[in-house]
Scaffold this motif. Sequence first.
Motif, PDB file in Angstrom:
ATOM      1  N   TYR A  61       1.345  38.227 -72.596  1.00  0.00           N
ATOM      2  CA  TYR A  61       2.061  37.256 -73.414  1.00  0.00           C
ATOM      3  C   TYR A  61       1.134  36.053 -73.602  1.00  0.00           C
ATOM      4  N   VAL A  88       9.012  38.410 -65.577  1.00  0.00           N
ATOM      5  CA  VAL A  88      10.181  38.375 -66.453  1.00  0.00           C
ATOM      6  C   VAL A  88      10.760  39.786 -66.697  1.00  0.00           C
ATOM      7  N   TYR A  89       9.932  40.819 -66.548  1.00  0.00           N
ATOM      8  CA  TYR A  89      10.437  42.193 -66.753  1.00  0.00           C
ATOM      9  C   TYR A  89      10.874  42.862 -65.443  1.00  0.00           C
ATOM     10  N   SER A 135      13.598  35.504 -65.642  1.00  0.00           N
ATOM     11  CA  SER A 135      14.605  35.032 -66.590  1.00  0.00           C
ATOM     12  C   SER A 135      15.738  36.007 -66.791  1.00  0.00           C
ATOM     13  N   GLY A 159      14.734  29.391 -69.955  1.00  0.00           N
ATOM     14  CA  GLY A 159      13.963  30.609 -70.210  1.00  0.00           C
ATOM     15  C   GLY A 159      12.691  30.644 -69.379  1.00  0.00           C
ATOM     16  N   ALA A 160      12.132  31.849 -69.271  1.00  0.00           N
ATOM     17  CA  ALA A 160      10.851  31.981 -68.567  1.00  0.00           C
ATOM     18  C   ALA A 160       9.770  31.243 -69.334  1.00  0.00           C
ATOM     19  N   ILE A 161       9.951  31.105 -70.635  1.00  0.00           N
ATOM     20  CA  ILE A 161       8.922  30.422 -71.425  1.00  0.00           C
ATOM     21  C   ILE A 161       8.774  28.977 -70.951  1.00  0.00           C
ATOM     22  N   SER A 213      16.610  36.949 -69.761  1.00  0.00           N
ATOM     23  CA  SER A 213      16.487  37.505 -71.117  1.00  0.00           C
ATOM     24  C   SER A 213      16.273  39.008 -71.159  1.00  0.00           C
ATOM     25  N   LYS A 214      15.411  39.533 -70.302  1.00  0.00           N
ATOM     26  CA  LYS A 214      14.925  40.901 -70.488  1.00  0.00           C
ATOM     27  C   LYS A 214      15.758  41.903 -69.697  1.00  0.00           C
ATOM     28  N   ARG A 268      19.281  31.345 -72.758  1.00  0.00           N
ATOM     29  CA  ARG A 268      18.026  30.628 -72.517  1.00  0.00           C
ATOM     30  C   ARG A 268      17.948  30.129 -71.078  1.00  0.00           C
ATOM     31  N   ASP A 282       4.093  36.193 -63.734  1.00  0.00           N
ATOM     32  CA  ASP A 282       5.227  36.207 -64.659  1.00  0.00           C
ATOM     33  C   ASP A 282       5.936  37.541 -64.434  1.00  0.00           C
ATOM     34  N   ASN A 334       3.734  42.975 -70.262  1.00  0.00           N
ATOM     35  CA  ASN A 334       3.966  43.016 -71.707  1.00  0.00           C
ATOM     36  C   ASN A 334       2.580  42.890 -72.334  1.00  0.00           C
ATOM     37  N   ASN A 372       0.883  39.243 -64.921  1.00  0.00           N
ATOM     38  CA  ASN A 372       2.177  39.552 -65.540  1.00  0.00           C
ATOM     39  C   ASN A 372       2.555  40.963 -65.090  1.00  0.00           C
ATOM     40  N   ASN A 432       7.258  29.077 -67.298  1.00  0.00           N
ATOM     41  CA  ASN A 432       5.798  29.250 -67.334  1.00  0.00           C
ATOM     42  C   ASN A 432       5.110  27.942 -67.719  1.00  0.00           C
TER      43      ASN A 432
HETATM   44  C1  LIG Z   1       5.781  38.093 -70.326  1.00  0.00           C
HETATM   45  C2  LIG Z   1       6.803  37.182 -70.908  1.00  0.00           C
HETATM   46  N1  LIG Z   1       7.056  36.018 -70.312  1.00  0.00           N
HETATM   47  C3  LIG Z   1       7.971  35.164 -70.778  1.00  0.00           C
HETATM   48  C4  LIG Z   1       8.701  35.457 -71.911  1.00  0.00           C
HETATM   49  C5  LIG Z   1       9.734  34.467 -72.398  1.00  0.00           C
HETATM   50  O1  LIG Z   1      11.018  34.895 -72.013  1.00  0.00           O
HETATM   51  P1  LIG Z   1      12.311  33.973 -72.040  1.00  0.00           P
HETATM   52  O2  LIG Z   1      13.218  34.556 -73.072  1.00  0.00           O
HETATM   53  O3  LIG Z   1      12.904  34.087 -70.685  1.00  0.00           O
HETATM   54  O4  LIG Z   1      11.902  32.581 -72.345  1.00  0.00           O
HETATM   55  C6  LIG Z   1       8.471  36.656 -72.589  1.00  0.00           C
HETATM   56  C7  LIG Z   1       9.182  36.978 -73.844  1.00  0.00           C
HETATM   57  O5  LIG Z   1       8.875  37.903 -74.554  1.00  0.00           O
HETATM   58  C8  LIG Z   1       7.504  37.550 -72.059  1.00  0.00           C
HETATM   59  O6  LIG Z   1       7.259  38.728 -72.634  1.00  0.00           O
END
Ligand SMILES: Cc1ncc(COP(=O)(O)O)c(C=O)c1O
Length: 401
Positions: free
Chosen positions: A117, A197-198, A228, A91-93, A230-231, A239, A195, A167, A163, A96
């Motif tokens: 975030y 991710v979007y 990632s 995941g991006a989490i 995810s979005k 993940r 970041d 978000n 970012n 990061n």
């Molecule tokens: C700006 C940002 N970065 C990272 C993440 C984490 O995303 P991931 O599901 O890829 O771990 C989120 C999740 O809401 C996010 O909003």
Amino acid sequence: MVKINEFAVERWMDDYETGAKHNLAETCCASVSLDDLHTFSGQETDAIDSSRKQTYGAIRGSEALRSNISKLYSSNTSAPLSSKDILVANGAIQANFLAHYTHIGPGDHVICHYPTYQQLYSVPQSLGAEVALWKSSEDKDWQLDLSELKSLIQPNTKLIIINNPQNPTGVVLCREVLQKIVDIARQHDIIVHCDEVYRPLFHSLGNGSESPPSILDFGYEKAISTGSMSKAFSLAGIRLGWIASRSSEIIESCASVRHYTLISVGQLNDSIATRALSDSCVDNLLDRNIRLAQQNLHDLGIFVRDYEGKATWFHPRAGTTAFVKFMRNGTPIDDVAFCQQVLEKKGVLLAPGSRCFGEGNDFKGYVRVGYVPDRQVLVDGLQALRLFMEEDFENLPLAAV
Ligand SMILES: Cc1ncc(COP(=O)(O)O)c(C=O)c1O
């Protein structure tokens, strides 16, 4: 024991997400199944080869996956990336976290885009850095002030974190702003971490506006992009995220740290992501999500318009979230009470701005809406929210001043 602030938005989701009838707090585009992926890709074979032995697999991520990720960064203004510029993570989490854990320590100074975030500033703080929040506000359309960036820089500034798309506001930083951030960073030899991710959910930029490039598009070596599945790609369940950089030094130092935390991502997840980002699939998936975001945002826009005077917003340009401010007679409502009551009475989950995104007294009255779930979830959720506005809104407490 590590000292780190509670990750407020993740805590909120953990507490309430599974019980909600209408989840409008989710930030992923409506998730897809492996069957859906099969349809999007139009390929005969399954994404997963069930005969393959489940070893650790390729440590940094399979060549095929990293090559597909690198193509997401292809543009006509910069040299292409290759698989060696990509490091896969959970995941991006985690991407990061790795980017920060690798580069930040006590005595460092970090500048972070705000609101955003929370991970992006709380993790650097927990690593001992002093963090300056580079604040944006709705009255300036959530845009960043570059002269403020210059004034925030210290001799020990190690990282500028942004970012884009952002978000929770859905704002985008355009090419010119990104260029200036890079120019300032270059002048002071500071790493820029964006970041992304979007990315690339640029669904509502307006006629003639260019989709902003990635931070890796400006020819600056000391730039890191995290992203990632995810979005924009609807696959949070696998993940899978990544770190991308043109700097082999950055990739290698993150890889060294990464050995201590993950070894490799699961082979099954790697295979699914590879399929989703393959040429035959990726555009179909993105087209679906861009269309869904546009349709759903249109409906959310009608809601905000219908409650003029009670609800205001900056119309999002990209991503999956909107930051809507609710007020009564010009005073912000208590956004935490709002979110708790709307969940309790109507089953709608939203995220309260002051609790999940605000430091100190910031963002009272704001509520983050994740508007790209399945169409029916959005339609039913907004209908339930309308009922709440008619029946309960007038009785909500106002924000304490
Ligand atoms: C700006 C940002 N970065 C990272 C993440 C984490 O995303 P991931 O599901 O890829 O771990 C989120 C999740 O809401 C996010 O909003």
